[in-house]
Design an enzyme around this catalytic site. Structure first.
Site, PDB file in Angstrom:
ATOM      1  N   LYS A  14       0.828  -1.218   0.000  1.00 30.23           N
ATOM      2  CA  LYS A  14       0.000   0.000   0.000  1.00 30.23           C
ATOM      3  C   LYS A  14       0.860   1.265   0.000  1.00 30.23           C
ATOM      4  O   LYS A  14       0.605   2.188  -0.770  1.00 30.23           O
ATOM      5  CB  LYS A  14      -0.915   0.036   1.244  1.00 30.23           C
ATOM      6  CG  LYS A  14      -1.870  -1.134   1.340  1.00 30.23           C
ATOM      7  CD  LYS A  14      -2.856  -0.974   2.497  1.00 30.23           C
ATOM      8  CE  LYS A  14      -2.228  -0.970   3.871  1.00 30.23           C
ATOM      9  NZ  LYS A  14      -1.635  -2.267   4.289  1.00 30.23           N
ATOM     10  N   ARG A  89      -9.235   0.708   9.536  1.00 35.98           N
ATOM     11  CA  ARG A  89      -8.851  -0.676   9.808  1.00 35.98           C
ATOM     12  C   ARG A  89      -9.887  -1.410  10.647  1.00 35.98           C
ATOM     13  O   ARG A  89      -9.686  -2.570  10.981  1.00 35.98           O
ATOM     14  CB  ARG A  89      -7.527  -0.682  10.563  1.00 35.98           C
ATOM     15  CG  ARG A  89      -6.296  -0.987   9.679  1.00 35.98           C
ATOM     16  CD  ARG A  89      -5.092  -0.819  10.571  1.00 35.98           C
ATOM     17  NE  ARG A  89      -3.926  -1.544  10.189  1.00 35.98           N
ATOM     18  CZ  ARG A  89      -2.851  -0.986   9.641  1.00 35.98           C
ATOM     19  NH1 ARG A  89      -2.845   0.272   9.317  1.00 35.98           N
ATOM     20  NH2 ARG A  89      -1.782  -1.715   9.412  1.00 35.98           N
ATOM     21  N   ARG A 128      11.594  -6.119   4.076  1.00 33.62           N
ATOM     22  CA  ARG A 128      11.508  -4.676   4.345  1.00 33.62           C
ATOM     23  C   ARG A 128      12.160  -4.355   5.695  1.00 33.62           C
ATOM     24  O   ARG A 128      12.815  -3.329   5.862  1.00 33.62           O
ATOM     25  CB  ARG A 128      10.028  -4.248   4.359  1.00 33.62           C
ATOM     26  CG  ARG A 128       9.812  -2.774   4.659  1.00 33.62           C
ATOM     27  CD  ARG A 128       8.361  -2.379   4.509  1.00 33.62           C
ATOM     28  NE  ARG A 128       7.516  -2.861   5.594  1.00 33.62           N
ATOM     29  CZ  ARG A 128       6.179  -2.770   5.610  1.00 33.62           C
ATOM     30  NH1 ARG A 128       5.534  -2.244   4.598  1.00 33.62           N
ATOM     31  NH2 ARG A 128       5.486  -3.212   6.639  1.00 33.62           N
ATOM     32  N   ARG A 134      11.988  -0.736  11.308  1.00 35.82           N
ATOM     33  CA  ARG A 134      10.758  -0.952  12.081  1.00 35.82           C
ATOM     34  C   ARG A 134      10.859  -2.249  12.861  1.00 35.82           C
ATOM     35  O   ARG A 134      11.006  -3.325  12.268  1.00 35.82           O
ATOM     36  CB  ARG A 134       9.557  -1.032  11.131  1.00 35.82           C
ATOM     37  CG  ARG A 134       9.101   0.294  10.619  1.00 35.82           C
ATOM     38  CD  ARG A 134       7.958   0.146   9.631  1.00 35.82           C
ATOM     39  NE  ARG A 134       6.803  -0.554  10.185  1.00 35.82           N
ATOM     40  CZ  ARG A 134       5.639  -0.662   9.554  1.00 35.82           C
ATOM     41  NH1 ARG A 134       5.486  -0.130   8.353  1.00 35.82           N
ATOM     42  NH2 ARG A 134       4.637  -1.309  10.114  1.00 35.82           N
ATOM     43  N   ARG A 146      -0.024  -9.156  13.379  1.00 37.34           N
ATOM     44  CA  ARG A 146      -0.595  -8.095  12.539  1.00 37.34           C
ATOM     45  C   ARG A 146      -1.529  -8.691  11.487  1.00 37.34           C
ATOM     46  O   ARG A 146      -2.583  -8.123  11.180  1.00 37.34           O
ATOM     47  CB  ARG A 146       0.537  -7.287  11.866  1.00 37.34           C
ATOM     48  CG  ARG A 146       1.276  -6.386  12.865  1.00 37.34           C
ATOM     49  CD  ARG A 146       2.657  -5.983  12.377  1.00 37.34           C
ATOM     50  NE  ARG A 146       2.631  -5.116  11.213  1.00 37.34           N
ATOM     51  CZ  ARG A 146       3.706  -4.874  10.459  1.00 37.34           C
ATOM     52  NH1 ARG A 146       4.880  -5.430  10.756  1.00 37.34           N
ATOM     53  NH2 ARG A 146       3.615  -4.082   9.420  1.00 37.34           N
TER      54      ARG A 146
END
Ligand code: AMP
Length: 191
Positions: A14, A89, A128, A134, A146
């Site tokens: 996204k 969400r 990533r 992160r 998640r």
């Protein structure tokens, strides 16, 4: 004003696609994940509260998230449209957003969902994580949490907008440009 939701599980691309879309369509990008991370790195009370949830792969409570989004929207003026990335969400967030927009005689035009299989998601996020800095991208159990939050609380947001005929699905596998072209082909029917 155009309001678009870029939807999909964590790691579905996204953020990457939003960056390209805002340039092509001259839109403003709102990522609630980015907003939370900005608050967290400044160690604001909101950021520290959000971190308690983010670090565990859990959704930040609706009240906090919706409040933050409202503040952000109130700061914006003279934008031709907005891409919402990572928001809404939950159904409560979707209802709050719709209510907020209705107050301005605006509405969500389309929700575009990127579909990516679970295994691909885990490997993309771990990859990533090597460079994103992160902590929630580096631990497979947090990534799985998640994904579970997405399945349990977020996926139904697709059906919520589908009831109004606004939800679309896009194959999220392929190169960044291939996926971008698919999204544009869909958006061009709505913009
Ligand atoms: P993201 O960058 O979109 O993957 O979001 C990272 C984390 O921020 C999520 O795992 C949640 O903890 C939190 N977060 C971001 N957006 C929301 C939202 N709309 N509602 C609740 N929590 C969120």
């Amino acid at each position: 004003m155009i309001h678009l939701i870029l939807f999909g599980p964590p790691g579905s691309g996204k953020g990457t696609q939003a960056e390209k879309l805002i340039k092509k369509y001259n839109l403003f990008h709102i990522s609630t994940g980015d907003l939370f991370r900005a608050e967290t790195s400044r160690k604001t009370p909101l950021g520290l509260k959000a971190l308690e949830y983010m670090s565990q792969g859990m959704l930040v409570p609706d009240e906090i998230t919706i409040g933050m989004l409202k503040n952000k929207l109130s700061e914006l003026n003279h934008v031709s449209g907005i891409i919402y990335d990572g928001f809404p969400r939950t159904i409560a967030q979707a209802e709050a957003l719709d209510k907020l927009l209705a107050g301005e005689e605006e509405e969500i035009r389309v929700l575009v969902a990127l579909e990516v299989p679970d295994d691909e998601i885990v490997s993309r996020i771990l990859k990533r994580g090597a460079t994103s800095g992160r902590s929630d991208d580096n631990d497979e159990s947090i990534i799985r949490k998640r994904m579970e939050e997405y399945r349990q609380k977020t996926s139904e947001v697709f059906n919520y907008y589908d009831r109004f005929g606004k939800s679309r699905t896009i194959n999220g596998l392929g190169t960044i440009d291939e996926i971008f072209d698919r999204i544009c082909a869909e958006l061009d029917q709505h913009i």
